[in-house]
Design an enzyme around this catalytic site. Sequence first.
Site, mmCIF file in Angstrom:
data_model
loop_
_atom_site.group_PDB
_atom_site.id
_atom_site.type_symbol
_atom_site.label_atom_id
_atom_site.label_comp_id
_atom_site.label_asym_id
_atom_site.label_seq_id
_atom_site.Cartn_x
_atom_site.Cartn_y
_atom_site.Cartn_z
ATOM 1 N N ASP A 165 -1.329 6.056 -5.526
ATOM 2 C CA ASP A 165 -2.380 7.067 -5.693
ATOM 3 C C ASP A 165 -1.968 8.124 -6.716
ATOM 4 O OD1 ASP A 165 -3.949 6.103 -3.282
ATOM 5 O OD2 ASP A 165 -2.046 6.630 -2.335
ATOM 6 N N GLU B 256 -4.692 3.954 -8.096
ATOM 7 C CA GLU B 256 -5.916 4.539 -7.541
ATOM 8 C C GLU B 256 -6.033 5.984 -8.000
ATOM 9 O OE1 GLU B 256 -6.357 4.646 -3.230
ATOM 10 O OE2 GLU B 256 -8.096 5.966 -3.462
ATOM 11 N N GLU C 218 0.112 -0.852 -4.728
ATOM 12 C CA GLU C 218 -1.002 0.099 -4.850
ATOM 13 C C GLU C 218 -0.431 1.498 -4.684
ATOM 14 O OE1 GLU C 218 -4.220 2.775 -3.179
ATOM 15 O OE2 GLU C 218 -2.234 2.318 -2.401
ATOM 16 N N HIS D 127 0.829 -1.203 0.000
ATOM 17 C CA HIS D 127 0.000 0.000 0.000
ATOM 18 C C HIS D 127 0.869 1.262 0.000
ATOM 19 C CE1 HIS D 127 -2.823 2.805 2.346
ATOM 20 N NE2 HIS D 127 -3.418 2.595 1.197
ATOM 21 N N HIS E 18 -0.759 10.648 -2.046
ATOM 22 C CA HIS E 18 -2.053 10.222 -1.499
ATOM 23 C C HIS E 18 -3.015 11.379 -1.274
ATOM 24 C CE1 HIS E 18 -5.048 9.363 1.592
ATOM 25 N NE2 HIS E 18 -5.160 8.228 0.935
HETATM 26 O O1 G3P Z 1 -6.536 1.461 -2.657
HETATM 27 C C1 G3P Z 1 -6.647 1.113 -1.316
HETATM 28 C C2 G3P Z 1 -6.505 2.292 -0.407
HETATM 29 O O2 G3P Z 1 -5.336 2.968 -0.741
HETATM 30 C C3 G3P Z 1 -7.667 3.234 -0.459
HETATM 31 O O3 G3P Z 1 -7.594 4.242 0.487
HETATM 32 O O4 G3P Z 1 -7.083 6.464 1.326
HETATM 33 O O5 G3P Z 1 -5.347 4.680 1.463
HETATM 34 O O6 G3P Z 1 -5.929 5.687 -0.737
HETATM 35 P P1 G3P Z 1 -6.433 5.317 0.638
HETATM 36 MG MG MG Z 2 -4.776 4.482 -2.141
#
Ligand code: G3P
Ligand code: MG
Length: 246
Positions: free
Chosen positions: A38, A111, A36, A9, A51
């Site tokens: 952002d 994401e 993952e 993450h 993020h």
């Molecule tokens: O994609 C999973 C997770 O990253 C979603 O929430 O706020 O950590 O981007 P966030």
């Molecule tokens: Mg995320």
Amino acid sequence: MKKILNIAHRGFSGIYPENTMLAFEKAVEVQCDGIETDVQLTKDGVAVICHDETLERSTDGSGFIKNYTYLELSKLDAGIKKDHKFSGCRIPTLDEFLDYIKDKNMLINLELKNSIIQYENIEEVVIDKVYKYGIQANCIISSFNHYSMVKCKELDNSIKTGLLYDEILYHPEKYIKYVGADALHPNFQAVYSKEIVENIKSKNIDINVYTVNEEEDMINMISLGVDGIITNYPDRLKDILLRTNI
Ligand code: G3P
Ligand code: MG
């Protein structure tokens, strides 16, 4: 038993500064199955990895990413807020990340951060990059904005999409058909029973849960039979998956 994917993450963000090349390199080093990350857009339309919509928490800058050009953002320190020893890490561009990850044979979960800010054409920009780096087969685009996931499919039906959600949905295996996405990406706390996962799996839908950091929760998600676990600690999850022989 199907292998459960270990997805880092924001990179290996438990230890290294989130969404930096260092965090991505460390995730690759621990041999997780996917990353993952952002995506936001700068004032001049450059896709960058960060993020928050704003800069304060993870960098030495302030204000909204959308109000800065990439050149301006490239001067910021994206490591120092995690620890002084990480000073010098920068905000990566999506190009930089994809160029690095494209031949690592890993799942790439991009994401789109378009729930708070509606970045114009972020879907087009990101899908173009997916093709530029030839990662279609390994990539899944996700968002909390499900209208945006519908738009991705309208632009290119072969692009895989994942629906992010925080709350407990009633029969998400039905909802996903309505939206026309490929996978469910719920907060792991929204997946509290075997029945929820069984209903999803009975329709052959993938479910990747976020953000699972505690050992107890990892073991619980493994026993529920999810397909992927998104975690800040891919090292920890790797050990547990090895121990549980999955
Ligand atoms: O994609 C999973 C997770 O990253 C979603 O929430 O706020 O950590 O981007 P966030
Ligand atoms: Mg995320």
